[in-house]
Design a protein around this motif. Structure first.
Motif, PDB file in Angstrom:
ATOM      1  N   ARG A 189       0.797  -1.231   0.000  1.00 55.34           N
ATOM      2  CA  ARG A 189       0.000   0.000   0.000  1.00 55.34           C
ATOM      3  C   ARG A 189       0.829   1.280   0.000  1.00 55.34           C
ATOM      4  NH1 ARG A 189      -4.158  -1.059   4.683  1.00 55.34           N
ATOM      5  NH2 ARG A 189      -4.839   1.054   4.177  1.00 55.34           N
ATOM      6  N   PRO A 190       1.770   1.476   0.949  1.00 52.01           N
ATOM      7  CA  PRO A 190       2.560   2.724   0.877  1.00 52.01           C
ATOM      8  C   PRO A 190       3.383   2.824  -0.406  1.00 52.01           C
ATOM      9  CG  PRO A 190       3.421   1.239   2.567  1.00 52.01           C
ATOM     10  CD  PRO A 190       2.108   0.685   2.144  1.00 52.01           C
ATOM     11  N   ALA A 191       3.868   1.678  -0.898  1.00 47.18           N
ATOM     12  CA  ALA A 191       4.632   1.691  -2.152  1.00 47.18           C
ATOM     13  C   ALA A 191       3.750   2.132  -3.312  1.00 47.18           C
ATOM     14  CB  ALA A 191       5.205   0.297  -2.408  1.00 47.18           C
ATOM     15  N   MET A 192       2.505   1.656  -3.331  1.00 43.63           N
ATOM     16  CA  MET A 192       1.580   2.031  -4.399  1.00 43.63           C
ATOM     17  C   MET A 192       1.263   3.523  -4.360  1.00 43.63           C
ATOM     18  SD  MET A 192      -1.862   2.749  -5.103  1.00 43.63           S
ATOM     19  CE  MET A 192      -2.865   2.023  -3.821  1.00 43.63           C
ATOM     20  N   PHE A 193       1.079   4.083  -3.159  1.00 45.98           N
ATOM     21  CA  PHE A 193       0.796   5.514  -3.041  1.00 45.98           C
ATOM     22  C   PHE A 193       1.970   6.356  -3.530  1.00 45.98           C
ATOM     23  CE2 PHE A 193      -2.440   4.408   0.355  1.00 45.98           C
ATOM     24  CZ  PHE A 193      -3.523   4.892  -0.370  1.00 45.98           C
ATOM     25  N   VAL A 194       3.199   5.940  -3.211  1.00 43.32           N
ATOM     26  CA  VAL A 194       4.387   6.677  -3.669  1.00 43.32           C
ATOM     27  C   VAL A 194       4.516   6.555  -5.183  1.00 43.32           C
ATOM     28  CG1 VAL A 194       6.902   6.832  -3.538  1.00 43.32           C
ATOM     29  CG2 VAL A 194       5.569   6.458  -1.456  1.00 43.32           C
ATOM     30  N   ALA A 195       4.244   5.368  -5.734  1.00 46.08           N
ATOM     31  CA  ALA A 195       4.278   5.180  -7.184  1.00 46.08           C
ATOM     32  C   ALA A 195       3.254   6.085  -7.862  1.00 46.08           C
ATOM     33  CB  ALA A 195       3.996   3.718  -7.530  1.00 46.08           C
ATOM     34  N   LEU A 196       2.070   6.135  -7.296  1.00 48.35           N
ATOM     35  CA  LEU A 196       1.013   6.989  -7.833  1.00 48.35           C
ATOM     36  C   LEU A 196       1.458   8.456  -7.841  1.00 48.35           C
ATOM     37  CD1 LEU A 196      -2.734   6.679  -7.039  1.00 48.35           C
ATOM     38  CD2 LEU A 196      -1.652   8.891  -6.853  1.00 48.35           C
ATOM     39  N   ASN A 197       2.101   8.868  -6.760  1.00 45.68           N
ATOM     40  CA  ASN A 197       2.590  10.240  -6.662  1.00 45.68           C
ATOM     41  C   ASN A 197       3.634  10.531  -7.736  1.00 45.68           C
ATOM     42  OD1 ASN A 197       2.372  12.715  -5.347  1.00 45.68           O
ATOM     43  ND2 ASN A 197       4.108  12.307  -4.022  1.00 45.68           N
ATOM     44  N   ALA A 198       4.481   9.524  -8.026  1.00 39.79           N
ATOM     45  CA  ALA A 198       5.551   9.709  -9.009  1.00 39.79           C
ATOM     46  C   ALA A 198       5.032   9.715 -10.437  1.00 39.79           C
ATOM     47  CB  ALA A 198       6.583   8.594  -8.846  1.00 39.79           C
ATOM     48  N   TYR A 199       3.997   8.929 -10.718  1.00 44.83           N
ATOM     49  CA  TYR A 199       3.502   8.783 -12.081  1.00 44.83           C
ATOM     50  C   TYR A 199       2.441   9.817 -12.455  1.00 44.83           C
ATOM     51  CZ  TYR A 199       5.739   4.150 -11.987  1.00 44.83           C
ATOM     52  OH  TYR A 199       6.637   3.119 -11.896  1.00 44.83           O
ATOM     53  N   SER A 200       2.065  10.688 -11.518  1.00 44.01           N
ATOM     54  CA  SER A 200       1.000  11.647 -11.780  1.00 44.01           C
ATOM     55  C   SER A 200       1.528  13.081 -11.744  1.00 44.01           C
ATOM     56  CB  SER A 200      -0.108  11.480 -10.734  1.00 44.01           C
ATOM     57  OG  SER A 200      -1.130  12.430 -10.928  1.00 44.01           O
ATOM     58  N   LYS A 201       1.045  13.911 -12.660  1.00 44.00           N
ATOM     59  CA  LYS A 201       1.362  15.341 -12.613  1.00 44.00           C
ATOM     60  C   LYS A 201       0.711  15.964 -11.385  1.00 44.00           C
ATOM     61  CE  LYS A 201       1.642  15.897 -17.643  1.00 44.00           C
ATOM     62  NZ  LYS A 201       1.063  16.569 -18.834  1.00 44.00           N
ATOM     63  N   PRO A 202       1.328  16.999 -10.798  1.00 40.05           N
ATOM     64  CA  PRO A 202       0.786  17.606  -9.575  1.00 40.05           C
ATOM     65  C   PRO A 202      -0.680  18.004  -9.675  1.00 40.05           C
ATOM     66  CG  PRO A 202       2.994  18.438 -10.000  1.00 40.05           C
ATOM     67  CD  PRO A 202       2.614  17.598 -11.193  1.00 40.05           C
ATOM     68  N   GLU A 203      -1.090  18.534 -10.828  1.00 41.07           N
ATOM     69  CA  GLU A 203      -2.472  19.010 -10.955  1.00 41.07           C
ATOM     70  C   GLU A 203      -3.480  17.861 -11.093  1.00 41.07           C
ATOM     71  OE1 GLU A 203      -0.562  19.340 -15.124  1.00 41.07           O
ATOM     72  OE2 GLU A 203       0.005  19.617 -13.027  1.00 41.07           O
ATOM     73  N   ASN A 204      -2.985  16.642 -11.316  1.00 43.64           N
ATOM     74  CA  ASN A 204      -3.877  15.498 -11.511  1.00 43.64           C
ATOM     75  C   ASN A 204      -3.915  14.539 -10.326  1.00 43.64           C
ATOM     76  OD1 ASN A 204      -4.555  16.342 -14.102  1.00 43.64           O
ATOM     77  ND2 ASN A 204      -2.910  15.186 -15.063  1.00 43.64           N
ATOM     78  N   LYS A 205      -3.321  14.937  -9.195  1.00 45.83           N
ATOM     79  CA  LYS A 205      -3.172  14.006  -8.072  1.00 45.83           C
ATOM     80  C   LYS A 205      -4.513  13.435  -7.598  1.00 45.83           C
ATOM     81  CE  LYS A 205       1.310  14.585  -7.460  1.00 45.83           C
ATOM     82  NZ  LYS A 205       2.282  13.569  -7.850  1.00 45.83           N
ATOM     83  N   ILE A 206      -5.481  14.307  -7.349  1.00 49.79           N
ATOM     84  CA  ILE A 206      -6.749  13.828  -6.776  1.00 49.79           C
ATOM     85  C   ILE A 206      -7.471  12.924  -7.766  1.00 49.79           C
ATOM     86  CG2 ILE A 206      -9.017  14.505  -5.905  1.00 49.79           C
ATOM     87  CD1 ILE A 206      -7.784  17.012  -4.778  1.00 49.79           C
ATOM     88  N   ARG A 207      -7.474  13.301  -9.046  1.00 50.64           N
ATOM     89  CA  ARG A 207      -8.155  12.461 -10.036  1.00 50.64           C
ATOM     90  C   ARG A 207      -7.417  11.133 -10.233  1.00 50.64           C
ATOM     91  NH1 ARG A 207      -8.984  14.222 -15.320  1.00 50.64           N
ATOM     92  NH2 ARG A 207      -7.270  15.699 -15.172  1.00 50.64           N
ATOM     93  N   SER A 208      -6.075  11.152 -10.137  1.00 51.30           N
ATOM     94  CA  SER A 208      -5.313   9.903 -10.234  1.00 51.30           C
ATOM     95  C   SER A 208      -5.646   8.990  -9.061  1.00 51.30           C
ATOM     96  CB  SER A 208      -3.805  10.196 -10.251  1.00 51.30           C
ATOM     97  OG  SER A 208      -3.437  10.918 -11.395  1.00 51.30           O
TER      98      SER A 208
END
Length: 402
Positions: free
Chosen positions: A123-142
């Protein structure tokens, strides 16, 4: 209708290819976690455990989740999110298959603990991956897209799980769980290998802030733990309530649980896009989510009509759709100040702690006090959670906490 459909599709535009792959991997994985909603029923009906014993097994579930989230966060900061995700998924698949062969109270407690320790390192690894693969403005939608994948998986999983139990018994669920985890691992290796994936948001902190010293974040975690206690009743206590009080079959239970995931799949992304543009803060929206989730259990005491179960599920679904994406986004936003793995591990641990106390407390209370009193108590916990979020929101807005 065409305009409505086009508007719905537009809410998904701009998300990276890696986020879509991560969502698909999550979907494959979560579709196979159909054992979890039926775990309390499996232990009670198939293993003939008492409700009290079921409660302690669910506490072992939570303890494993806490340990796994903490270890996953540490490993993510040390060796990287990709290696943690691959090893966690693959090992979890093997362990799920082996879980069905345990047949004593002690061995099942230990087995559940080990499975969750390995599984929740993801779970924490997935959240960090999500943060890395998403542009800042798209975080919530990602984050919302990942939740859609999770809930679509949970929507398909329980419905299929009910059919599998009817035809093959509970043992079939463990095989499906294990195989889907292994399939998710193979897909992850194929499409998100570091040489293929494109990182869009690199965050480097030379002097990272410790999550343990972020007072606002710690208060937020307390609220999330309380929210988890309320929400998790839908994964243990509520299934027994459906069975014992309203006399529903496993298939009917699976369909009601599946309704939750289906509604989230259809409505969450448009709802989140609309709420993003509202005047409410993330914490303010979480406040409303907590109130609706508590209300979903409170109304079960108002009537014996079985239709109230669907109304309760609708209220919980709306509360969940509001609370979880914005709590995820709040945690990711705070994580930029320090070690991301540590922040996201603590965020995951808040729900893991809820697993320790939520399932067990709910089951023990129903055994000692009955369902009606239990729903009143759980509703009060939801109210306390909402009050904490309200006060924290006021203090952050007035800069009394940073």
């Amino acid at each position: 209708m065409k305009t409505l459909f086009k508007s719905y599709i537009n809410t998904f535009r701009g998300l990276s290819e890696e986020i879509w792959w991560l969502a698909l991997i999550t979907l494959v994985n979560r579709a196979g976690t159909m054992v979890i909603p039926f775990l309390s029923l499996y232990l009670k009906e198939d293993m003939h455990f008492t409700v009290s014993h079921v409660g302690w097994v669910m506490s072992a579930f939570g303890l494993g989740s806490v340990a796994g989230s903490w270890i996953g966060g540490k490993l993510t900061d040390k060796i990287g999110y990709y290696k943690v995700m691959v090893r966690s998924l693959l090992t979890t698949g093997v362990l799920f298959i082996g879980l069905q062969f345990l047949n004593t109270f002690a061995s099942i407690c230990m087995g559940i603990f080990i499975v969750m320790l390995v599984a929740d390192a993801f779970r924490p690894a997935m959240f960090v991956a999500l943060n890395a693969y998403s542009k800042p403005e798209n975080k919530i939608r990602s984050l919302t897209l990942i939740r859609l994948a999770i809930n679509l998986g949970f929507s398909v999983g329980p419905a299929i799980g009910g059919i599998i139990i009817t035809g093959l018994g509970y043992a079939g669920l463990f095989w499906v769980d294990g195989i889907t985890c292994i399939m998710a691992t193979l897909l992850l290796i194929k499409v998100l290998h570091p040489k293929k994936a494109k990182v869009l948001d690199v965050i480097e902190n030379k002097n990272p802030v410790s999550a343990y010293n972020d007072h606002a974040f710690i208060i937020f975690l307390v609220a999330m733990m309380l929210f988890g206690v309320v929400f998790l009743q839908y994964f243990s206590t509520i299934t027994i309530y459906y069975k014992d009080v309203h006399m529903l079959t496993e298939l009917q239970i699976g369909l009601i649980l599946g309704l939750n995931g289906f509604l989230i799949f259809i409505f969450e992304m448009p709802l989140i896009k609309w709420l993003e543009n509202s005047r409410y803060t993330k914490l303010g929206l979480m406040f409303f989510g907590a109130i609706l989730t508590g209300l979903s259990l409170l109304i079960l005491n108002f009537t014996n009509w079985s239709g109230i179960l669907v109304i309760g599920m609708l209220l919980m679904t709306i509360g969940e759709m509001i609370a979880f994406p914005f709590s995820n986004a709040f945690a990711v936003q705070r994580a930029k100040k320090g070690n991301q793995g540590e922040y996201m591990a603590l965020y995951s641990i808040s729900f893991s702690i809820a697993h320790i106390f939520g399932h067990n407390a709910g089951l023990q209370m129903t055994a000692a006090l009955g369902f009606d009193t239990t729903w009143y108590i759980i509703s009060i916990i939801a109210l306390i959670c909402a009050i904490i979020l309200f006060v924290l929101n006021r203090r952050l807005n007035s800069k009394k906490l940073v």
